[in-house]
Every structure is written in structure tokens, then in C-alpha cells.
Motif scaffolding. Structure first.
Motif, PDB file in Angstrom:
ATOM      1  N   ARG A  22     -37.323  23.530-100.733  1.00 54.87           N
ATOM      2  CA  ARG A  22     -38.394  24.842-100.717  1.00 54.87           C
ATOM      3  C   ARG A  22     -39.628  24.434-101.455  1.00 54.87           C
ATOM      4  O   ARG A  22     -39.995  23.367-101.892  1.00 54.87           O
ATOM      5  N   ALA A  23     -40.536  25.231-101.376  1.00 57.92           N
ATOM      6  CA  ALA A  23     -41.869  25.443-101.884  1.00 57.92           C
ATOM      7  C   ALA A  23     -41.920  24.707-103.238  1.00 57.92           C
ATOM      8  O   ALA A  23     -41.243  25.493-103.981  1.00 57.92           O
ATOM      9  N   GLY A  24     -42.660  23.593-103.718  1.00 61.84           N
ATOM     10  CA  GLY A  24     -42.531  22.986-105.156  1.00 61.84           C
ATOM     11  C   GLY A  24     -41.337  22.062-105.207  1.00 61.84           C
ATOM     12  O   GLY A  24     -41.329  21.364-106.140  1.00 61.84           O
ATOM     13  N   ASP A  25     -40.477  21.820-104.210  1.00 62.71           N
ATOM     14  CA  ASP A  25     -39.504  20.930-104.415  1.00 62.71           C
ATOM     15  C   ASP A  25     -40.054  19.627-103.923  1.00 62.71           C
ATOM     16  O   ASP A  25     -40.953  19.312-103.108  1.00 62.71           O
ATOM     17  N   VAL A  26     -39.212  18.343-104.216  1.00 60.29           N
ATOM     18  CA  VAL A  26     -39.821  16.959-103.874  1.00 60.29           C
ATOM     19  C   VAL A  26     -38.389  16.272-103.705  1.00 60.29           C
ATOM     20  O   VAL A  26     -37.359  16.478-104.163  1.00 60.29           O
ATOM     21  N   GLN A  27     -38.791  15.558-102.597  1.00 60.92           N
ATOM     22  CA  GLN A  27     -37.505  14.625-102.147  1.00 60.92           C
ATOM     23  C   GLN A  27     -38.079  13.149-101.620  1.00 60.92           C
ATOM     24  O   GLN A  27     -39.198  13.029-101.204  1.00 60.92           O
ATOM     25  N   TRP A  28     -37.128  12.294-102.204  1.00 56.55           N
ATOM     26  CA  TRP A  28     -37.592  11.009-101.801  1.00 56.55           C
ATOM     27  C   TRP A  28     -36.502  10.192-101.372  1.00 56.55           C
ATOM     28  O   TRP A  28     -35.428  10.505-101.522  1.00 56.55           O
ATOM     29  N   MET A  29     -36.595   9.541-100.176  1.00 57.67           N
ATOM     30  CA  MET A  29     -35.543   8.933 -99.399  1.00 57.67           C
ATOM     31  C   MET A  29     -36.163   7.575 -99.314  1.00 57.67           C
ATOM     32  O   MET A  29     -37.024   7.204 -98.748  1.00 57.67           O
ATOM     33  N   THR A  30     -35.033   6.349 -99.625  1.00 58.26           N
ATOM     34  CA  THR A  30     -35.289   5.058 -99.491  1.00 58.26           C
ATOM     35  C   THR A  30     -34.541   4.916 -98.346  1.00 58.26           C
ATOM     36  O   THR A  30     -33.280   4.744 -98.469  1.00 58.26           O
ATOM     37  N   ALA A  31     -35.183   4.409 -97.153  1.00 57.25           N
ATOM     38  CA  ALA A  31     -34.295   4.041 -96.077  1.00 57.25           C
ATOM     39  C   ALA A  31     -33.699   2.677 -96.118  1.00 57.25           C
ATOM     40  O   ALA A  31     -32.445   2.568 -95.485  1.00 57.25           O
ATOM     41  N   GLY A  32     -34.298   1.914 -96.651  1.00 59.41           N
ATOM     42  CA  GLY A  32     -33.731   0.540 -96.983  1.00 59.41           C
ATOM     43  C   GLY A  32     -33.314  -0.017 -95.517  1.00 59.41           C
ATOM     44  O   GLY A  32     -33.962   0.015 -94.641  1.00 59.41           O
ATOM     45  N   HIS A  73     -34.870   5.037 -89.626  1.00 56.12           N
ATOM     46  CA  HIS A  73     -35.575   4.389 -90.100  1.00 56.12           C
ATOM     47  C   HIS A  73     -35.060   3.276 -90.970  1.00 56.12           C
ATOM     48  O   HIS A  73     -34.080   3.184 -91.228  1.00 56.12           O
ATOM     49  N   ARG A  74     -35.915   2.100 -91.267  1.00 54.32           N
ATOM     50  CA  ARG A  74     -35.617   1.012 -92.035  1.00 54.32           C
ATOM     51  C   ARG A  74     -36.905   0.289 -92.631  1.00 54.32           C
ATOM     52  O   ARG A  74     -37.998   0.269 -91.857  1.00 54.32           O
ATOM     53  N   GLY A  75     -36.565   0.000 -93.644  1.00 55.61           N
ATOM     54  CA  GLY A  75     -37.823  -0.904 -94.446  1.00 55.61           C
ATOM     55  C   GLY A  75     -38.907  -0.045 -95.353  1.00 55.61           C
ATOM     56  O   GLY A  75     -39.832  -0.825 -95.720  1.00 55.61           O
ATOM     57  N   PHE A  76     -38.501   1.045 -95.579  1.00 56.01           N
ATOM     58  CA  PHE A  76     -39.706   1.697 -96.333  1.00 56.01           C
ATOM     59  C   PHE A  76     -39.055   2.985 -96.948  1.00 56.01           C
ATOM     60  O   PHE A  76     -37.931   3.324 -96.821  1.00 56.01           O
ATOM     61  N   GLU A  77     -39.757   3.726 -97.695  1.00 57.92           N
ATOM     62  CA  GLU A  77     -39.380   4.987 -98.598  1.00 57.92           C
ATOM     63  C   GLU A  77     -40.242   6.268 -98.019  1.00 57.92           C
ATOM     64  O   GLU A  77     -41.560   5.686 -97.544  1.00 57.92           O
ATOM     65  N   THR A  78     -39.856   7.168 -98.040  1.00 65.22           N
ATOM     66  CA  THR A  78     -40.565   8.415 -97.724  1.00 65.22           C
ATOM     67  C   THR A  78     -40.549   9.440 -99.044  1.00 65.22           C
ATOM     68  O   THR A  78     -39.595   9.482 -99.682  1.00 65.22           O
ATOM     69  N   PHE A  79     -41.716  10.144 -99.050  1.00 65.62           N
ATOM     70  CA  PHE A  79     -41.810  11.008-100.285  1.00 65.62           C
ATOM     71  C   PHE A  79     -42.149  12.203 -99.423  1.00 65.62           C
ATOM     72  O   PHE A  79     -43.114  12.238 -98.586  1.00 65.62           O
ATOM     73  N   THR A  80     -41.611  13.499 -99.784  1.00 63.63           N
ATOM     74  CA  THR A  80     -41.888  14.814 -99.123  1.00 63.63           C
ATOM     75  C   THR A  80     -42.050  15.846-100.245  1.00 63.63           C
ATOM     76  O   THR A  80     -41.344  15.890-101.281  1.00 63.63           O
ATOM     77  N   TYR A  81     -43.184  16.522-100.308  1.00 69.30           N
ATOM     78  CA  TYR A  81     -43.550  17.426-101.157  1.00 69.30           C
ATOM     79  C   TYR A  81     -43.864  18.737-100.599  1.00 69.30           C
ATOM     80  O   TYR A  81     -44.913  18.885 -99.968  1.00 69.30           O
ATOM     81  N   MET A  82     -43.106  19.561-100.540  1.00 75.19           N
ATOM     82  CA  MET A  82     -42.854  21.021 -99.689  1.00 75.19           C
ATOM     83  C   MET A  82     -44.047  21.749-100.787  1.00 75.19           C
ATOM     84  O   MET A  82     -44.170  22.164-101.779  1.00 75.19           O
ATOM     85  N   LEU A  83     -45.099  22.689 -99.802  1.00 68.59           N
ATOM     86  CA  LEU A  83     -46.057  23.327-100.387  1.00 68.59           C
ATOM     87  C   LEU A  83     -45.919  24.777 -99.823  1.00 68.59           C
ATOM     88  O   LEU A  83     -46.288  25.574-100.777  1.00 68.59           O
ATOM     89  N   GLU A  84     -45.227  24.918 -99.005  1.00 68.04           N
ATOM     90  CA  GLU A  84     -44.701  26.250 -98.429  1.00 68.04           C
ATOM     91  C   GLU A  84     -43.761  26.385 -97.488  1.00 68.04           C
ATOM     92  O   GLU A  84     -43.402  25.340 -96.944  1.00 68.04           O
TER      93      GLU A  84
END
Length: 259
Positions: free
Chosen positions: A91-101, A64-75
Motif C-alpha cells: 500500500r501507499a508508503g510500502d517498499v518491495q524488493w524482488m531479486t529475480a536471480g 524475469h531473470r538477471g536483475f532486481e526490482t524495487f517498487t515504492y507505492m505512492l498511492e
């Protein structure tokens, strides 16, 4: 969905302009509920893609290049790893942010079924597209939330009801998980009334528009076709942010643990 300019954690009021029905789309890694990101739904600057996903198997190593991704696990639970050295499990309830840059290569895999959640792609401004990659993770029990008068708000990004998240998004973004009991009302730049007899749950997403041209393919999001071609070349020849791609490959699930 509304796109708003954020100043000091307070956004100007916006009304609902259009209501859209999601599109069901199946891809190699699983079934996705495509909310935005099709050719008909590209006017949500700075957002590029919103998926409610079900992951059925591993996503192979991809750049990846040029954007950010957000992942919110629900299950379920999902492992992740990248060529910068980040790896673990959300896991369920966790949040992850990745800035690919300027460049990242990573992979994801499910731990057990069902495994799914929300996946949001957020554009970066032209001046941030070649920044160093960044990674943030917040486990569910550490996510700040506010509760009052039958309303519960989990603050995944931004601020609500006096609660502000420590998560930093390069492109200013607000992301709230809201649960409203029957007969309640909630006000934050928008007003929502739950007049039904059932509990209402929804996600509110808002971001600062970039007002820049967007050119994207499945891996890269830039401002021009020439920059997309340059990104592909950099990945192919392992340069300008993709140097670590040459020796790196993802590891088996058994070797991964939560950070």
C-alpha cells in the motif's frame, strides 16, 4: 540522477552532469512516466529502468531473470504473487524488493484507483544473475526515517543522517525519499538548497556501477545475446530456475492477503 561507488555507506561527492526531461509513455498495463531506460538514456549503470507508473489493470503472469526490482507505492494499493509462494498487498508508503536471480514468474494487479508509484530495475552482476530469487517487503510504518532542521529523509535503501535500512540489495544501492521545507539545506554527497517558498520532495538514487555488458529484452537482462536466448529457452521448457512455471498461475485478487 547520479551513479556513485559506495564504500561503508559513504559515497564520494558528485556534481550534476546532465538534467533530463522524462518521456511520457503508455503501455498495456497503464500510463508510465519513463525517466530512464530508453535507448538515449542507457548510461546509468547499474540502473536499467525507472518508471513513475499508474497501474490501470492486472499485469499478466510474466518471467524475469538477471536483475532486481524495487517498487515504492505512492498511492493506492497493489497485489503481487509469484511462483515461489510470495503473495500479498503493498500500500501507499510500502517498499518491495524482488531479486529475480535465475528466474521468477509473477503478476501484479491494482486494488483500487488511483494506484501508482516508482518502479526501479537494477542490474545484477554476472556472478549474481543465476542466484536464487529473493524477496523483501517493508511496510510504510516500519521504514526508518530521520528528521532534523526541516528535513525528513525516508531511508528506503542504504544510509542517511545516521539511519541505515535493514533492506539488503545485492547490487549496492542507495534510495532516499527526501522532503525539505522552504529555506532548508541538506548535504549527502550532494548538496541541495530549497530556496523556494514551497516544500520540496525528491528521490535520490545511487548505485555501484558494474561495468559489464548489458543485453536485455522485456523479461531478461544478461551479458550476452546467447544468455538471453538461453533464458528464453529455460522459461519455455521450464528448467534452470523456471521449473515452477509449468504448474503455476496467478490467483484471483480475492484470495490474496498481506504477508
Amino acid at each position: 540522477m547520479s551513479t556513485e561507488h559506495q564504500t561503508s555507506g559513504i559515497s564520494k561527492s558528485r556534481s550534476v552532469v546532465k538534467s533530463l526531461s522524462p518521456l511520457l509513455k503508455t503501455e498495456a498495463a497503464g500510463s508510465y512516466l519513463l525517466c530512464i531506460g530508453s535507448k538515449e538514456l542507457m548510461s546509468f549503470d547499474p540502473f536499467l529502468l525507472l518508471l513513475e507508473f499508474t497501474l490501470t489493470h492486472e499485469l499478466t503472469d510474466h518471467p524475469h531473470r538477471g536483475f532486481e526490482t524495487f517498487t515504492y507505492m505512492l498511492e493506492g494499493a497493489q497485489t503481487y504473487q509469484d511462483f515461489v509462494g510470495n503473495k500479498g498487498t503493498i500500500r501507499a508508503g510500502d517498499v518491495q524488493w524482488m531479486t529475480a536471480g535465475r528466474g521468477i514468474v509473477h503478476s501484479e494487479d491494482k486494488i483500487y484507483s488511483p494506484c501508482g508509484g516508482l518502479h526501479l530495475f537494477i542490474n545484477l552482476s554476472s556472478e549474481d544473475k543465476m542466484m536464487e530469487p529473493r524477496f523483501q517487503e517493508v511496510v510504510g510504518e516500519e521504514i526508518k526515517k530521520a528528521e532534523k532542521d526541516g528535513i525528513e529523509v525516508r531511508v528506503l535503501a542504504g544510509e542517511s543522517m545516521g539511519i541505515k535500512t535493514p533492506v539488503f540489495t545485492r547490487t549496492p544501492t542507495m534510495l532516499l525519499d527526501v522532503i525539505m521545507k522552504p529555506g532548508t539545506e541538506w548535504h549527502q554527497s550532494i548538496s541541495v538548497w530549497n530556496n523556494s517558498t514551497e516544500t520540496l520532495r525528491f528521490v535520490l538514487i545511487a548505485g555501484q556501477p558494474l561495468h559489464e555488458p548489458v543485453v536485455q529484452n522485456r523479461s531478461f537482462v544478461m551479458n550476452t545475446e546467447a544468455e538471453i536466448q538461453k533464458a528464453s529457452e529455460d522459461f519455455q521448457f521450464h528448467k534452470n530456475g523456471f521449473e515452477n512455471a509449468r504448474p503455476w498461475s496467478s490467483q484471483p485478487i480475492s484470495s490474496l492477503n498481506r504477508n
